[in-house]
Design a protein around this motif. Structure first.
Motif, PDB file in Angstrom:
ATOM      1  N   ASP A 105      52.964  64.878  32.751  1.00  0.00           N
ATOM      2  CA  ASP A 105      51.693  64.501  32.137  1.00  0.00           C
ATOM      3  C   ASP A 105      51.934  64.256  30.646  1.00  0.00           C
ATOM      4  N   ASP A 106      50.899  64.207  29.846  1.00  0.00           N
ATOM      5  CA  ASP A 106      51.055  63.852  28.429  1.00  0.00           C
ATOM      6  C   ASP A 106      51.836  64.890  27.630  1.00  0.00           C
ATOM      7  N   GLU A 107      51.884  66.128  28.127  1.00  0.00           N
ATOM      8  CA  GLU A 107      52.483  67.213  27.352  1.00  0.00           C
ATOM      9  C   GLU A 107      53.806  67.714  27.915  1.00  0.00           C
ATOM     10  N   LYS A 108      53.968  67.625  29.226  1.00  0.00           N
ATOM     11  CA  LYS A 108      55.092  68.339  29.838  1.00  0.00           C
ATOM     12  C   LYS A 108      55.719  67.580  30.994  1.00  0.00           C
ATOM     13  N   VAL A 109      56.924  68.017  31.313  1.00  0.00           N
ATOM     14  CA  VAL A 109      57.638  67.598  32.519  1.00  0.00           C
ATOM     15  C   VAL A 109      57.876  68.853  33.345  1.00  0.00           C
ATOM     16  N   VAL A 110      57.589  68.793  34.638  1.00  0.00           N
ATOM     17  CA  VAL A 110      57.962  69.874  35.552  1.00  0.00           C
ATOM     18  C   VAL A 110      59.028  69.318  36.492  1.00  0.00           C
ATOM     19  N   SER A 111      60.176  69.969  36.534  1.00  0.00           N
ATOM     20  CA  SER A 111      61.307  69.466  37.315  1.00  0.00           C
ATOM     21  C   SER A 111      61.790  70.504  38.317  1.00  0.00           C
ATOM     22  N   GLY A 112      62.383  70.005  39.409  1.00  0.00           N
ATOM     23  CA  GLY A 112      63.007  70.859  40.407  1.00  0.00           C
ATOM     24  C   GLY A 112      64.436  70.417  40.623  1.00  0.00           C
ATOM     25  N   SER A 113      65.313  71.376  40.908  1.00  0.00           N
ATOM     26  CA  SER A 113      66.744  71.070  40.927  1.00  0.00           C
ATOM     27  C   SER A 113      67.450  71.708  42.114  1.00  0.00           C
ATOM     28  N   TYR A 114      68.627  71.148  42.408  1.00  0.00           N
ATOM     29  CA  TYR A 114      69.505  71.766  43.395  1.00  0.00           C
ATOM     30  C   TYR A 114      69.985  73.139  42.937  1.00  0.00           C
ATOM     31  N   ASP A 115      69.776  73.482  41.650  1.00  0.00           N
ATOM     32  CA  ASP A 115      70.173  74.811  41.173  1.00  0.00           C
ATOM     33  C   ASP A 115      69.164  75.891  41.583  1.00  0.00           C
ATOM     34  N   LYS A 116      68.177  75.511  42.461  1.00  0.00           N
ATOM     35  CA  LYS A 116      67.176  76.412  43.058  1.00  0.00           C
ATOM     36  C   LYS A 116      66.029  76.764  42.120  1.00  0.00           C
ATOM     37  N   SER A 117      66.022  76.206  40.907  1.00  0.00           N
ATOM     38  CA  SER A 117      64.983  76.553  39.934  1.00  0.00           C
ATOM     39  C   SER A 117      64.061  75.369  39.657  1.00  0.00           C
ATOM     40  N   LEU A 118      62.873  75.701  39.101  1.00  0.00           N
ATOM     41  CA  LEU A 118      61.992  74.715  38.501  1.00  0.00           C
ATOM     42  C   LEU A 118      61.953  74.993  37.004  1.00  0.00           C
ATOM     43  N   LYS A 119      61.777  73.944  36.221  1.00  0.00           N
ATOM     44  CA  LYS A 119      61.654  74.114  34.779  1.00  0.00           C
ATOM     45  C   LYS A 119      60.445  73.338  34.270  1.00  0.00           C
ATOM     46  N   VAL A 120      59.785  73.922  33.268  1.00  0.00           N
ATOM     47  CA  VAL A 120      58.681  73.262  32.578  1.00  0.00           C
ATOM     48  C   VAL A 120      59.168  72.928  31.175  1.00  0.00           C
TER      49      VAL A 120
END
Length: 328
Positions: free
Chosen positions: A138-153
């Motif tokens: 969105d305008d402020e953030k990226v939420v990502s998911g990875s093969y490293d089993k984690s999500l990051k904001v």
């Protein structure tokens, strides 16, 4: 609507409703004009589009920006910068965000129509330790998911990681969020619902027999697709599975479901069986099967007028349902 407006400001409602009717009829009949965009040297892994552009990511490590109004090869912008497969994209206005097997996320400015594609990369986010498989923006953030089993904001302007969400026991394959929650699907066969602000897992949904490869979240409901070749419906308030599209009964996909999207009345899904299928959202009835790709369909996005899809066959296809005869 605007094209049916008269000079005095009144709307030709009969023509508006006639076009809506014919558009829906075309969807139900699978009546569409298919255009093919060729140029990638490897399979397509992700697509996004808006009114003027299609953006595609590929195993050839590049992103291509296609002019939706022409197929001419000289109107294609190629963004090079990732050193691995471009696995996911999100297009919003002139901002494009990409995730890759090179473990990075890049933010691109598409308003600079420069042949020097590196100029268009504004931010590179590093922190994941394996492939970035999915993201939403969105305008402020990226939420990502990875093969490293984690999500990051991430903060979209600075590229700094705000939160890391851990809890999945396998690769994170799909993610969506709204103002309060993040919903993620994983190769651990589960869907997790997280508190966006604190990064705490609120709920884990179990029921798929294999990896959850795609999901759509909205209006208190989750729709998910899986390597088990099923689509499931979940009620967010209870975490209960409220329905499953059974392939034998519903004439479903015979290969892995790679992608799905839903709106107010339909679901569109794509699979390794080379087909795209359109379903009635409420009844689960299969409405139409679309065939044109020569290999598995990996990704899609749609709006009221068209579907854009990508495939292992190295092509991007635009399925235009608004091509109609003039009303008699």
């Amino acid at each position: 609507m605007i094209k049916f407006m008269l000079p005095d400001g009144s709307v030709q409602w009969k023509r508006v409703f006639s076009e809506r009717y014919r558009l829906r009829r075309n969807w139900l009949n699978g009546s569409c004009n298919v255009r093919t965009f060729e140029g990638h040297t490897q399979g397509i892994s992700c697509v996004q589009f808006d009114d003027t552009r299609i953006v595609s990511g590929s195993t050839d490590n590049t992103i291509k920006v296609w002019n939706i109004r022409t197929n001419s090869p000289w109107s294609v912008l190629t963004l090079a910068g990732h050193s691995g497969t471009v696995r996911c994209l999100h297009l919003e206005g002139n901002r494009l965000v990409s995730g890759s097997m090179d473990c990075t996320i890049k933010v691109w400015d598409l308003s600079m129509q420069s042949s020097w594609s590196s100029i268009a990369c504004r931010v590179t986010m590093t922190g994941h330790t394996d492939t970035v498989r999915c993201l939403q923006v969105d305008d402020e953030k990226v939420v990502s998911g990875s093969y490293d089993k984690s999500l990051k904001v991430w903060d979209i302007r600075t590229g700094k990681c705000r939160h890391t969400l851990k809890g999945h026991e396998g690769a994170v394959l799909c993610v969506q969020f709204d103002s309060t929650k993040i919903v993620s699907g994983s190769s651990d066969k589960t869907i997790k619902v997280w508190n966006l602000r604190e990064g705490v897992c609120l709920m884990t949904l179990t029921g798929h027999q294999d990896s959850v490869t795609c999901l759509q979240y909205g209006r208190s409901r989750i729709i998910s697709g899986s390597l088990d070749c099923n689509i499931k419906f979940w009620e967010l308030s209870t975490g209960q599975c409220t329905g499953t599209l059974d392939w034998m009964k519903s004439e479903g996909h015979t290969g892995v479901v790679r992608c799905l999207q839903a709106d107010s009345w339909r679901i569109v899904s794509a699979a390794d069986d080379r087909t795209i299928k359109v379903w009635n959202l409420e009844t689960g009835e299969r409405l139409v099967t679309l065939r044109n790709h020569t290999d598995g369909v990996t990704c899609l996005q749609f709006n009221n007028h068209m579907i854009v899809s990508g495939s292992y066959d190295k092509t991007v296809k635009l399925w235009d349902f608004s091509v109609m005869d003039d009303p008699g």
